[in-house]
Write a protein that holds these residues in place. Structure first.
Motif, PDB file in Angstrom:
ATOM      1  N   LYS A  39       0.821  -1.191   0.000  1.00 39.98           N
ATOM      2  CA  LYS A  39       0.000   0.000   0.000  1.00 39.98           C
ATOM      3  C   LYS A  39       0.871   1.263   0.000  1.00 39.98           C
ATOM      4  O   LYS A  39       0.668   2.170  -0.798  1.00 39.98           O
ATOM      5  N   TYR A 260      -1.840  -9.377  -6.108  1.00 37.62           N
ATOM      6  CA  TYR A 260      -2.733  -8.334  -5.618  1.00 37.62           C
ATOM      7  C   TYR A 260      -3.343  -7.563  -6.786  1.00 37.62           C
ATOM      8  O   TYR A 260      -4.523  -7.269  -6.800  1.00 37.62           O
ATOM      9  N   LEU A 269      -6.530  -0.953  -4.150  1.00 39.09           N
ATOM     10  CA  LEU A 269      -5.484  -1.402  -3.230  1.00 39.09           C
ATOM     11  C   LEU A 269      -5.186  -0.314  -2.195  1.00 39.09           C
ATOM     12  O   LEU A 269      -5.006  -0.598  -1.014  1.00 39.09           O
ATOM     13  N   SER A 272      -7.869  -0.216   0.571  1.00 36.17           N
ATOM     14  CA  SER A 272      -8.072  -1.411   1.391  1.00 36.17           C
ATOM     15  C   SER A 272      -7.514  -1.227   2.811  1.00 36.17           C
ATOM     16  O   SER A 272      -6.450  -0.630   2.989  1.00 36.17           O
ATOM     17  N   VAL A 275      -4.507  -5.300   2.971  1.00 39.84           N
ATOM     18  CA  VAL A 275      -4.496  -5.719   1.562  1.00 39.84           C
ATOM     19  C   VAL A 275      -4.771  -7.205   1.387  1.00 39.84           C
ATOM     20  O   VAL A 275      -5.606  -7.614   0.598  1.00 39.84           O
ATOM     21  N   THR A 278      -8.403  -8.214   1.911  1.00 40.43           N
ATOM     22  CA  THR A 278      -9.231  -7.868   0.749  1.00 40.43           C
ATOM     23  C   THR A 278      -9.031  -8.894  -0.360  1.00 40.43           C
ATOM     24  O   THR A 278      -9.983  -9.360  -0.982  1.00 40.43           O
TER      25      THR A 278
END
Length: 473
Positions: A39, A260, A269, A272, A275, A278
Motif C-alpha cells: 500500500k 494483488y 489497493l 483497502s 491488503v 481484501t
C-alpha cells in the motif's frame, strides 16, 4: 553472585546448518512487511509499473547489502550484528551509538510495527466494512509483545521451535496468494497491467519513501550475522544461505504484488484496510478467514525472530560494558539472555502508544540506513586500514561502494523533500546517546556506579541471572 556460566553452556553455539540459515533469513524477511508495504509503496509511486520495479530493486539492494555483511561476518566472527564491525572500523563511539540506537530506536520500533500489523490483520475481519478501533488494535499488539517476550525468555529451544512452525505457516500463506494470483493471470485478468507506467508521480522524495517502505519489507537481510557464532561451518553456510534465501524472497514479493494487482486496481489497493484480507475476500471466499489467520502467524513469526536477535545484541553490548551490566546476564536455569529480552519488550510497548505504522516505518528506516551505510563504509575503510585480517568471503569493492551511495541517498532524500518530525526525533535520540556514553562509559563517574550497583544486585536475585564467563581474547 551465583558464580559464572561456563563458556560451553552459553547460548548453545554451532548447532545450526545451512537449511536453518535459510529458514531464519526467509523467516525474518517475509514478515509483516509484505502484507503492509504494498500500500505504501504504491501510494508513493502511484502506478503499477514503477511499484513492481521498486520491489525488484529493493531485493537486489538487500542481497548486495547482505553479501557485504557476509564478508564482515566471516572476517569478524563475533555475534551482535553491526556492533563488532563498527567497533573494529571506527572504535568505540560509533559502536556504542549503534547499540544505543538499536536498543532504543531500531529494534523496539520494528517490534512495535510488526505487532501493530499483526493486530490490524487480526482485528480487520471482526469489523467488517469499517476501521477497527485504535484502542483495540493497540491492546492486542501489546498482548502479542508480552507473549513473544515470555516465550523467548523461557527457552532458547522453545524460541527456535516457534520460529520454525511460524516460518512454515507464512510460506503457506505466501504460496496461497501466489498460486491463486497465477491462476487468475492465466485466466486473463491482466487489465490492471495495461499502460502500467501511466500516471506515475516520480519525485526524488517519493521514490526514497517508496524505498523505505519496500526495504522495510526486506528488513532482516542482515539478521544472519547476529547468529554467526551459532552457525556450523559459517564460511560455506552464510553466503549460501544469502544467495539462496534473498532471491527466493524477492521472487515471492514480486509475485505477491502481481497477485494483488490481478484482483484490485491501484485505487482499490490504496483504499483497502488490510491488503491481503481484501485479496482473500475476493478470491478465496467462503474460506477467506484463512488469510488473516495465516498473516497473523507470519507476523508473530517475524516478531519472534526479531526478539530472538535483539536479545543477543543487547547481551553483546552489555558484555562489552556499554549497557547496564545486568542486561548482559544469562538466566541460570534457562540459559537465555532474559533481562535483555524483557527490556526490549518494555520499550516496544512504549512505542505502540503514540505510534502509527507509517511514521514508525520512516522513523525506523532513517535510523537503520544511517547505520547500514556506516557499517558498509566501514567495510571499505577496513580494506585499507586492516589489511591483515583474514577474509574468507571477499566481495568486489564495487558492491560496498554502490550500497554506501544508495544509503546516503536514502538518508538525505526524505529529509530534504518531505521533512517530518520523526527524523528530528531520531537524530535527537542518536545524540542523546552521546550524553549517556560520556557519563556512564567513558568517564565512569563514581555516583553513576553507586546507583547502578545495588540495582544490578537486586535484579540479579529477582531474575536468577549470572554474568557470562569472560571471553579469553
Amino acid at each position: 553472585h551465583f558464580g559464572r556460566l561456563r563458556r560451553e553452556d552459553r547460548l548453545s553455539p554451532g548447532n545450526r546448518g545451512c537449511s536453518d540459515g535459510i529458514c531464519i533469513i526467509v523467516g525474518t524477511i517475509i514478515g509483516s512487511g509484505i502484507f503492509i508495504s504494498p500500500k505504501s509503496v504504491l501510494s508513493n509511486t502511484e502506478a503499477v509499473g514503477p511499484c513492481l520495479l521498486i520491489w525488484a530493486v529493493c531485493g537486489v539492494l538487500a542481497m548486495l547489502g547482505a553479501l557485504c555483511f557476509a564478508e564482515l561476518g566471516t572476517m569478524i566472527t563475533k555475534s551482535g550484528g553491526e556492533y563488532p564491525y563498527l567497533m573494529e572500523a571506527y572504535g568505540p563511539v560509533p559502536a556504542y551509538l549503534f547499540s544505543w540506537v538499536s536498543l532504543m530506536v531500531m529494534k523496539p520500533s520494528s517490534f512495535a510495527i510488526i505487532s501493530l500489523s499483526f493486530s490490524e490483520y487480526v482485528c480487520t475481519p471482526f469489523y467488517v466494512g469499517c476501521k477497527p478501533p485504535v484502542i483495540v488494535v493497540k491492546c492486542l499488539a501489546a498482548a502479542a509483545i508480552l507473549f513473544i517476550t515470555m516465550v523467548n525468555s523461557l527457552s532458547v529451544r522453545l524460541g527456535s521451535y516457534v520460529q520454525n512452525i511460524f516460518t512454515a505457516a507464512k510460506l503457506v500463506i505466501v504460496a496461497i496468494i501466489i498460486i491463486s494470483g497465477l491462476v487468475l493471470l492465466a485466466q486473463g485478468n491482466t487489465k490492471n497491467f495495461d499502460n502500467s507506467f501511466e500516471g506515475a508521480q516520480l519525485s526524488v522524495g517519493a521514490i526514497s519513501l517508496a524505498f523505505y517502505n519496500g526495504l522495510w519489507a526486506y528488513d532482516g537481510w542482515n539478521q544472519l550475522n547476529y547468529i554467526t557464532e551459532e552457525l556450523r561451518n559459517p564460511y560455506r553456510n552464510l553466503p549460501l544461505a544469502i544467495i539462496i534465501g534473498i532471491p527466493l524472497v524477492t521472487v515471492c514479493y514480486i509475485l505477491i504484488n502481481v497477485s494483488y494487482f490481478t484482483v484490485m486496481t491501484a485505487t482499490e489497493l490504496l483504499q483497502s484496510q488490510a491488503v491481503a484480507v481484501t485479496f482473500g475476500d475476493r478470491v478465496l471466499y467462503p474460506a477467506s478467514w484463512v488469510v488473516p489467520l495465516f498473516v497473523a502467524f507470519s507476523t508473530i513469526g517475524a516478531a519472534n525472530g526479531s526478539c530472538f536477535t535483539a536479545g543477543r545484541l543487547i547481551y553483546v553490548a552489555g558484555r562489552e560494558g556499554h549497557m547496564l551490566k545486568v542486561l548482559s546476564y544469562i538466566s541460570v536455569k534457562r540459559l537465555t539472555p532474559a533481562p535483555a529480552i524483557i527490556f526490549h519488550g518494555i520499550i516496544a510497548t512504549i512505542y505502540i502508544i503514540p505510534g502509527d505504522i507509517n511514521s514508525l516505518v520512516n522513523y525506523f528506516s532513517f535510523a537503520a540506513w544511517l547505520f547500514y551505510g556506516l557499517t558498509i563504509l566501514g567495510l571499505i575503510v577496513m580494506r585499507f586500514t586492516r589489511k591483515e585480517l583474514e577474509r574468507p568471503i571477499k566481495v568486489p569493492i564495487v558492491i560496498p561502494v554502490l550500497v554506501t551511495f544508495i544509503s546516503v541517498f536514502l538518508i538525505l532524500a526524505p529529509i530534504i523533500s518531505k521533512p517530518a518530525w520523526e527524523y528530528l526525533y531520531c537524530v535527537l535520540f542518536i545524540l542523546s546517546g552521546l550524553i549517556f556514553y560520556f557519563l556512564f562509559v567513558h568517564y565512569k563517574f563514581g555516583w553513576a556506579q553507586k546507583i547502578s550497583k545495588p540495582i544490578t544486585m537486586y535484579l540479579q536475585m529477582l531474575m536468577e541471572v549470572v554474568p557470562p564467563e569472560e571471553d579469553p581474547e
